[in-house]
Design a protein around this motif. Sequence first.
Motif, PDB file in Angstrom:
ATOM      1  N   THR A 162      72.673  63.312  14.015  1.00 45.25           N
ATOM      2  CA  THR A 162      73.348  63.677  15.746  1.00 45.25           C
ATOM      3  C   THR A 162      73.606  64.934  15.684  1.00 45.25           C
ATOM      4  O   THR A 162      73.314  65.554  16.884  1.00 45.25           O
ATOM      5  N   TYR A 163      74.151  64.725  14.606  1.00 51.65           N
ATOM      6  CA  TYR A 163      74.865  66.565  14.185  1.00 51.65           C
ATOM      7  C   TYR A 163      73.875  66.565  13.529  1.00 51.65           C
ATOM      8  O   TYR A 163      74.416  66.581  12.204  1.00 51.65           O
ATOM      9  N   LYS A 164      72.340  67.455  13.296  1.00 55.22           N
ATOM     10  CA  LYS A 164      71.700  67.902  12.380  1.00 55.22           C
ATOM     11  C   LYS A 164      71.971  68.945  11.818  1.00 55.22           C
ATOM     12  O   LYS A 164      73.073  69.670  11.686  1.00 55.22           O
ATOM     13  N   THR A 165      72.379  68.768  10.195  1.00 55.53           N
ATOM     14  CA  THR A 165      72.010  69.107   8.913  1.00 55.53           C
ATOM     15  C   THR A 165      70.934  69.715   8.498  1.00 55.53           C
ATOM     16  O   THR A 165      70.042  68.790   8.266  1.00 55.53           O
ATOM     17  N   GLU A 166      71.292  70.475   7.263  1.00 57.86           N
ATOM     18  CA  GLU A 166      70.001  70.351   6.108  1.00 57.86           C
ATOM     19  C   GLU A 166      70.856  70.097   4.700  1.00 57.86           C
ATOM     20  O   GLU A 166      71.981  69.697   4.457  1.00 57.86           O
ATOM     21  N   GLY A 182      75.865  59.579   7.635  1.00 58.14           N
ATOM     22  CA  GLY A 182      75.073  58.748   8.799  1.00 58.14           C
ATOM     23  C   GLY A 182      74.529  60.300   9.643  1.00 58.14           C
ATOM     24  O   GLY A 182      73.874  60.795   9.889  1.00 58.14           O
ATOM     25  N   SER A 183      75.720  59.979  10.856  1.00 61.48           N
ATOM     26  CA  SER A 183      75.343  60.548  11.867  1.00 61.48           C
ATOM     27  C   SER A 183      75.632  62.570  11.778  1.00 61.48           C
ATOM     28  O   SER A 183      75.064  63.248  12.322  1.00 61.48           O
ATOM     29  N   GLY A 184      75.416  62.473  10.184  1.00 60.07           N
ATOM     30  CA  GLY A 184      76.018  64.046  10.458  1.00 60.07           C
ATOM     31  C   GLY A 184      77.286  64.551  10.334  1.00 60.07           C
ATOM     32  O   GLY A 184      77.542  66.487   9.593  1.00 60.07           O
ATOM     33  N   TYR A 185      78.155  64.198  11.383  1.00 66.60           N
ATOM     34  CA  TYR A 185      79.383  64.824  12.027  1.00 66.60           C
ATOM     35  C   TYR A 185      80.375  65.309  10.634  1.00 66.60           C
ATOM     36  O   TYR A 185      80.534  66.121  10.811  1.00 66.60           O
ATOM     37  N   VAL A 235      76.394  72.357   1.458  1.00 65.53           N
ATOM     38  CA  VAL A 235      76.466  71.533   1.748  1.00 65.53           C
ATOM     39  C   VAL A 235      75.023  70.905   1.670  1.00 65.53           C
ATOM     40  O   VAL A 235      74.675  71.065   1.529  1.00 65.53           O
ATOM     41  N   VAL A 236      75.644  69.401   1.304  1.00 66.40           N
ATOM     42  CA  VAL A 236      74.552  68.455   0.937  1.00 66.40           C
ATOM     43  C   VAL A 236      75.573  67.204   1.600  1.00 66.40           C
ATOM     44  O   VAL A 236      76.252  66.947   0.782  1.00 66.40           O
ATOM     45  N   GLY A 237      74.515  65.906   2.061  1.00 64.77           N
ATOM     46  CA  GLY A 237      73.969  65.067   2.918  1.00 64.77           C
ATOM     47  C   GLY A 237      73.856  64.109   2.150  1.00 64.77           C
ATOM     48  O   GLY A 237      72.578  64.251   2.112  1.00 64.77           O
ATOM     49  N   THR A 238      74.254  62.592   2.033  1.00 64.54           N
ATOM     50  CA  THR A 238      73.365  61.708   1.344  1.00 64.54           C
ATOM     51  C   THR A 238      74.007  60.672   2.174  1.00 64.54           C
ATOM     52  O   THR A 238      74.493  60.773   3.103  1.00 64.54           O
TER      53      THR A 238
END
Length: 174
Positions: free
Chosen positions: A64-68, A35-38, A50-53
């Motif tokens: 909102t909280y930029k991640t890679e 979601g927002s990347g928090y 770290v991976v976000g899906t």
Amino acid sequence: MKSSDDAYPPSEDTFFVADYIEREKGNSALDIGSGSGYLTQILSKNFAFVVGTDINIAALKDQTYKTENLVCCSGSDAIRAEFDLVVCNLPYLATDQILDVATDGGKEGFEVPKKILDSAHGSIKKGGRMILVTSSLSNYVRLIRHAESLGLKARIISRKKLFFEELILIEAQN
């Protein structure tokens, strides 16, 4: 079905998970439902990779909280890696229909969390853990039993009383 262009904003359940995971460290972590990347951003401080899906591509594009290392998929269906820690702020609200993919968990608040757990359990390294949040208003006992049926050792690790419900943090260890 609503798949809002906006990410689910951090709220009480997100902060509850964040308080727990900010002390975690390791080589790799996966945030399902970024979601927002928090939470993804918090994990990035203490994990080398770290991976976000997220199922919502618009949310990933405009975090909102930029991640890679972001992947648009359901659960971890597109991920072929194992992680030390998998985190998920589940859509756990008990609903008759899934109208909002960010919050609605289906019947008993179990249907969507079950699908996510089914997808994610293969992404947990041997000795690794999954941390997920749910609610006393959902069938969290059924969720724990399902995790155990997948070969995970599941337990409640924290609770937080709110006005109308209790947030429940579950750990499922591989």
